[in-house]
Design a protein around this motif. Structure first.
Motif, PDB file in Angstrom:
ATOM      1  N   VAL A   1       4.289  -5.115  -7.679  1.00 22.96           N
ATOM      2  CA  VAL A   1       5.464  -5.831  -8.196  1.00 22.96           C
ATOM      3  C   VAL A   1       6.628  -4.854  -8.368  1.00 22.96           C
ATOM      4  O   VAL A   1       7.778  -5.175  -8.028  1.00 22.96           O
ATOM      5  N   ALA A   2       6.324  -3.649  -8.866  1.00 20.10           N
ATOM      6  CA  ALA A   2       7.388  -2.654  -9.065  1.00 20.10           C
ATOM      7  C   ALA A   2       8.064  -2.309  -7.737  1.00 20.10           C
ATOM      8  O   ALA A   2       9.290  -2.166  -7.670  1.00 20.10           O
ATOM      9  N   LEU A   3       7.261  -2.189  -6.683  1.00 20.79           N
ATOM     10  CA  LEU A   3       7.816  -1.854  -5.370  1.00 20.79           C
ATOM     11  C   LEU A   3       8.723  -2.980  -4.877  1.00 20.79           C
ATOM     12  O   LEU A   3       9.833  -2.734  -4.382  1.00 20.79           O
ATOM     13  N   LEU A   4       8.264  -4.216  -5.035  1.00 22.08           N
ATOM     14  CA  LEU A   4       9.088  -5.351  -4.613  1.00 22.08           C
ATOM     15  C   LEU A   4      10.389  -5.391  -5.408  1.00 22.08           C
ATOM     16  O   LEU A   4      11.459  -5.680  -4.872  1.00 22.08           O
ATOM     17  N   ASP A   5      10.289  -5.068  -6.712  1.00 30.35           N
ATOM     18  CA  ASP A   5      11.483  -5.013  -7.554  1.00 30.35           C
ATOM     19  C   ASP A   5      12.479  -3.991  -7.037  1.00 30.35           C
ATOM     20  O   ASP A   5      13.684  -4.229  -7.028  1.00 30.35           O
ATOM     21  N   ALA A   6      11.930  -2.843  -6.637  1.00 31.27           N
ATOM     22  CA  ALA A   6      12.799  -1.773  -6.150  1.00 31.27           C
ATOM     23  C   ALA A   6      13.527  -2.225  -4.896  1.00 31.27           C
ATOM     24  O   ALA A   6      14.728  -1.985  -4.738  1.00 31.27           O
TER      25      ALA A   6
ATOM     26  N   LEU B   1       4.660   4.936  -9.911  1.00 33.06           N
ATOM     27  CA  LEU B   1       3.400   5.641 -10.187  1.00 33.06           C
ATOM     28  C   LEU B   1       3.517   6.372 -11.511  1.00 33.06           C
ATOM     29  O   LEU B   1       2.596   6.330 -12.335  1.00 33.06           O
ATOM     30  N   LEU B   2       4.648   7.021 -11.724  1.00 35.89           N
ATOM     31  CA  LEU B   2       4.839   7.772 -12.966  1.00 35.89           C
ATOM     32  C   LEU B   2       4.898   6.843 -14.170  1.00 35.89           C
ATOM     33  O   LEU B   2       4.192   7.057 -15.164  1.00 35.89           O
TER      34      LEU B   2
END
Lengths: 265, 250
Positions: free
Chosen positions: B141-146, B117-118
């Motif tokens: 996509v960022a969440l899946l990456d994490a 989010l940031l």
């Protein structure tokens, strides 16, 4: 408290464990009764911790028959019924004492409905190990002895029927040591729990109902402190232990001597 | 009495515990959340003269940051659990391996959402990153990456005997993916063998997914493929990671 047939807490027959190239436990037979405090004594490196890990079912390459609370060691349903303290304090250094216990309590007794019971258990366990005044300190900031008491408190959560404690009183001051031994005896007497407690400090042996004396992966003797002293004619358990080691060594040399005589003949 | 394969209450308790550990360590949280933002800021002004380059690289980096940070944090955190004896203790208690792994994924996934989010907010609204599609898809996509980073970290921690070794796995596991993911040069312009290798590395799909969102307004077929590949990879690595948690050790 126990409504079942009070069978032994642990019964081992022909227990053998291999660690790397070394045989750490050699064909051991022993029992640990319920409702009693059993001391596991011997010099460091003699296999005490491996024996305890075998009982917990965390030791690989174990052979022989090992029954814990009537079930094969490592049986999944045993996990909530045994309290286990390893030699190194297995707690989270970056959590406070209370946060540590709250988490382990949630693993043992999960769900929102159990929250009140957990809270009670956590507070009692912290009191049992005399850390109430440090409940909100980070485990990392505690002394070594205090941290091992947090580890012990984790094992006291819930109502374990068997406690397996690997050197739980090392480095503690005498008053606290006495209090903990009183607690161990109370757990055995009031709750009928079986306790297996290892130590390499011989004076702690006097506080146990029964003893397993270990040396180099073998059990030298399995007796009460009184009987052990009477049998060897020694004043202390330590002296009795030494006598037994000497006898074992003599028997071994005698055996090799007669063996070599036979072969030379 | 027997433990179910996954207990939601124990999973949530584990996630809450991991987050509590982090909360007691504010500096790590600050590093996790602020460093990616500072790097984006740096990148924006490195490419001050060519905003087009920032658009291309910025979107890819939004997918790469969570993977790298969660990889590092998880590999160290689970290595600590292995060496401090807490993992052995937990597995001797009624905690399922799935509870342990899902707990970690949940905790670091939550943290990744905040981090993304940031970074996404800063890039899109603060630094003028030009995104054609929805920023929410970037976040997905960022969440899946994490989660993928968490899975990889968990997996490699089984092969590290010390923290020194664990951090060395970052150049070993992450850097090749970074070179081959299409960040430096389009993947179809690489030497064919390398292109084939990049086809099986999960970070390639993370970067592709980010680029799809950056260049297209709607959800494209390629984007769906990228997301599915990442979900599949994450689940696969988590399952392999679960196999490295041993109740019995020598």
């Amino acid at each position: 408290m126990m409504n079942k047939e009070p069978g032994p807490a642990i019964r081992a027959t022909g227990l053998t464990a291999v660690r790397g190239p070394r045989t750490v436990l050699r064909d051991l037979d022993f029992t640990v009764p319920a409702g009693r405090v059993t001391g596991l004594l011997g010099p460091s490196g003699c296999g005490k911790s491996t024996l305890m890990r075998a009982v917990m079912g965390t030791q690989a390459k174990v052979a022989g028959d090992l029954r814990v609370l009537g079930l094969p060691a490592g049986h999944p349903s045993l996990r909530a019924r045994i309290g286990y303290v390893t030699q190194a304090p297995a707690v989270f250094a970056d959590l406070t004492v209370r946060q540590n216990l709250e988490y382990f309590a949630a693993v043992l007794d999960p769900g929102r409905r159990a929250a009140a019971r957990r809270e009670e258990n956590v507070t009692r366990a912290i009191r049992d190990v005399d850390l109430t005044s440090h409940a909100d300190a980070l485990a990392a900031h505690l002394s070594g002895g205090q941290r091992s008491r947090v580890s012990l408190a984790v094992a006291l959560l819930g109502s374990p029927e068997l406690l397996v404690l690997d050197e739980p009183t090392v480095g503690l001051d005498p008053v606290l040591r006495r209090d903990l031994w009183d607690l161990f005896h109370a757990l055995a007497a009031d709750r009928g729990a079986g306790l297996l407690i290892s130590s390499h400090v011989m004076d702690e042996a006097e506080r146990c109902h029964g003893l397993l004396l270990m040396r180099e992966g073998e059990i030298l003797a399995q007796d009460s402190p009184d009987d052990l002293r009477a049998r060897t004619g020694a004043d202390t358990v330590e002296a009795a232990f030494l006598t037994l080691i000497d006898q074992a060594a003599e028997a071994a040399t005698a055996a090799t001597r007669s063996h070599s005589q036979e072969t030379s003949r | 009495m027997s433990t179910p394969p996954l207990s939601p209450a124990r999973t949530v308790a584990t996630a809450a515990r991991v987050l509590r550990q982090l909360r007691n360590d504010p500096r790590t949280i600050a590093l996790l959340l602020l460093v990616p933002c500072l790097l984006l800021l740096l990148l924006r002004y490195v490419f001050d003269g060519s905003p087009q380059t920032f658009d291309d690289i910025g979107a890819s980096l939004l997918g790469i940051f969570p993977l790298i940070t969660m990889f590092l944090v998880t590999s160290i955190a689970t290595l600590r659990e292995r060496t401090s004896g807490t993992l052995e203790r937990l597995l001797a208690m009624p905690l399922g391996k799935a509870d342990f792994i899902a707990g970690y994924a949940l905790a670091f996934g939550t943290l990744a959402v905040v981090q993304s989010l940031l970074t996404t907010g800063l890039a899109v609204w603060g630094l003028g990153l030009d995104v054609t599609g929805s920023p929410w898809l970037l976040l997905l996509v960022a969440l899946l990456d994490a989660i993928l980073g968490t899975a990889l970290g968990l997996f490699v921690s089984a092969f590290a005997a010390s923290e020194f070794q664990a951090v060395q796995f970052m150049p070993a596991v992450i850097f090749p993916q970074l070179l081959l993911c299409g960040l430096f040069t389009p993947r179809d312009q690489m030497q064919p063998v390398l292109e084939a290798v990049s086809d099986v590395l999960p970070m390639s799909y993370a970067v592709d997914g980010m680029n799809e969102v950056q260049q297209h307004a709607g959800v494209t077929g390629d984007f769906v493929r990228d997301v599915l590949v990442m979900v599949g990879c994450a689940l696969l690595v988590l399952a392999v990671g679960a196999a490295t948690l041993r109740r019995r050790t020598a």
